[in-house]
Write a protein that holds these residues in place. Structure first.
Motif, short mmCIF file in Angstrom:
data_model
loop_
_atom_site.label_atom_id
_atom_site.label_comp_id
_atom_site.label_asym_id
_atom_site.label_seq_id
_atom_site.Cartn_x
_atom_site.Cartn_y
_atom_site.Cartn_z
N THR A 82 23.86 26.41 34.92
CA THR A 82 25.24 26.64 34.49
C THR A 82 25.27 27.87 33.61
N ILE A 83 26.42 28.49 33.52
CA ILE A 83 26.52 29.74 32.78
C ILE A 83 26.16 29.53 31.32
N ARG A 84 26.67 28.48 30.68
CA ARG A 84 26.42 28.27 29.26
C ARG A 84 24.96 27.98 28.96
N ALA A 85 24.26 27.31 29.87
CA ALA A 85 22.84 27.03 29.66
C ALA A 85 22.01 28.30 29.84
N THR A 129 26.78 32.17 41.32
CA THR A 129 25.77 32.71 42.23
C THR A 129 24.54 33.12 41.41
N LEU A 130 23.43 33.33 42.09
CA LEU A 130 22.24 33.80 41.39
C LEU A 130 22.49 35.18 40.79
N MET A 131 23.20 36.02 41.49
CA MET A 131 23.51 37.35 40.95
C MET A 131 24.30 37.25 39.65
N GLU A 132 25.23 36.31 39.59
CA GLU A 132 26.02 36.12 38.37
C GLU A 132 25.15 35.60 37.23
N LEU A 134 21.95 36.02 36.85
CA LEU A 134 21.01 37.06 36.43
C LEU A 134 21.66 38.05 35.47
N GLN A 135 22.96 38.19 35.54
CA GLN A 135 23.65 39.05 34.59
C GLN A 135 23.56 38.48 33.17
N ALA A 140 15.77 34.98 34.82
CA ALA A 140 15.95 33.71 35.52
C ALA A 140 15.40 33.79 36.93
N GLU A 141 14.79 32.70 37.35
CA GLU A 141 14.25 32.58 38.71
C GLU A 141 14.78 31.29 39.33
#
Length: 248
Positions: A82-85, A129-132, A134-135, A140-141
Motif C-alpha cells: 500500500t502507498i502509506r506502508a 502499480t509497481l511503477m507508482e 517505486l516512486q 522496493a521489489e
C-alpha cells in the motif's frame, strides 16, 4: 527469528477520520454513523498516502535506525503493498541500505475497497502499480505474481469479512518463519487492524476483538520465534517520536 512489526505513519485517512469524529455532535445520527464503523466514514479513500505528520513519523524512525537509537537492526525489510506502508518503509530502507520486498499478505484488513452504504458491502478497488510504488520507495521489489506488469495494479486483496484476515495472518507468519534463519531480524511495515490478527496468530490467542493491542503510527513491536508460540519482547515503542507527533 525476531519479527519487528511497524505500523505505517499517519495517513490522510487517519486525519480525515479524526476530523470527522471531531465534527460530529455526540448523539447525532451523523456521529453515530461514523463511530459505528470508523472505516466507512465519508471522505475515506481506498489507498491513501501519508499525511505531513505521517512523513515526519516515518523519517523520525529512519533517523533512529541510522543513528543506532532504534532497538533493532533489521537484516530483512518487508512492506505491505500500500502507498502509506511503502512511504513509511523508505527511510528505513535508506538507513539500513537494504531492499524492501513487498509482502502480498501484509495489507490492511478488508483490502483496498470503497464501502457501499445501501448494501453495507465493500466494493473492490485495485491497488497501486509497481511503477507508482517505486516512486515512493525506489528499493522496493515485488515477488512473482503480485503484478502482471510494472504498469498494472495489484488486485487490492478484497476481503468481504474481517475474519478472512485470520488465515492470511497465519499464512504470512508461516512463510516468514520458513524463509528466515533463527538469527534474522525481519522488519515488516503493516497496518493497525491487521497487526491484531498477526499478534493473535503469533501468540496463540483467539481472533482479535477490535484493537486489543495499541499500536500508534510508526509504533513498533517485537516478536521472537523459537519453536512454539512467539514471545513478545515489547509493544508499541514510540520513543523515536516527539510527544506531539504521537498519533493513533
Amino acid at each position: 527469528m525476531q519479527l519487528i512489526l511497524v505500523r505505517h505513519g499517519q495517513s490522510t485517512n487517519n486525519v480525515r477520520l479524526a476530523e470527522a469524529l471531531a465534527a460530529g455532535l455526540r448523539g447525532s445520527p451523523a456521529y453515530e454513523r461514523i463511530t459505528a464503523d470508523v472505516n466507512h466514514y465519508r471522505g475515506r479513500v481506498p489507498d491513501p498516502p501519508l499525511s505531513a505528520l505521517g512523513m515526519r513519523q516515518a523519517e523520525a524512525l529512519g533517523r533512529a535506525l541510522l543513528d543506532e537509537r532504534a532497538p533493532f537492526t533489521p537484516t530483512h525489510l518487508y512492506a505491505s503493498p500500500t502507498i502509506r506502508a511503502v512511504q513509511t518503509v523508505r527511510p528505513l530502507a535508506d538507513a539500513a541500505r537494504r531492499p524492501v520486498l513487498l509482502q502480498p499478505d501484509a495489507y490492511e484488513v478488508g483490502g483496498i475497497h470503497v464501502f457501499d452504504p445501501p448494501t453495507r458491502t465493500r466494493q473492490a478497488r485495485s491497488g497501486a502499480t509497481l511503477m507508482e510504488l517505486l516512486q515512493h520507495c525506489p528499493s522496493a521489489e515485488a515477488p512473482p505474481g503480485l503484478f502482471h506488469a510494472s504498469d498494472e495494479p495489484w488486485s487490492g486483496g478484497l476481503e468481504a469479512q474481517d475474519e478472512q484476515a485470520g488465515p492470511r495472518a497465519q499464512r504470512l507468519l508461516a512463510r516468514l518463519r520458513e524463509a528466515h534463519e533463527p538469527d534474522d531480524v525481519v522488519l515488516l511495515v503493516t497496518h493497525q487492524h491487521f497487526s491484531q490478527f498477526l499478534l493473535a496468530a503469533a501468540l496463540g490467542l483467539d481472533g482479535p476483538q477490535g484493537q486489543r493491542f495499541r499500536l500508534d503510527n510508526t509504533g513498533h513491536l517485537s516478536l521472537r520465534f523459537d519453536g512454539g508460540p512467539a514471545g513478545l519482547d515489547w509493544l508499541n515503542r514510540v520513543e523515536h517520536l516527539e510527544p506531539e507527533d504521537i498519533s493513533n
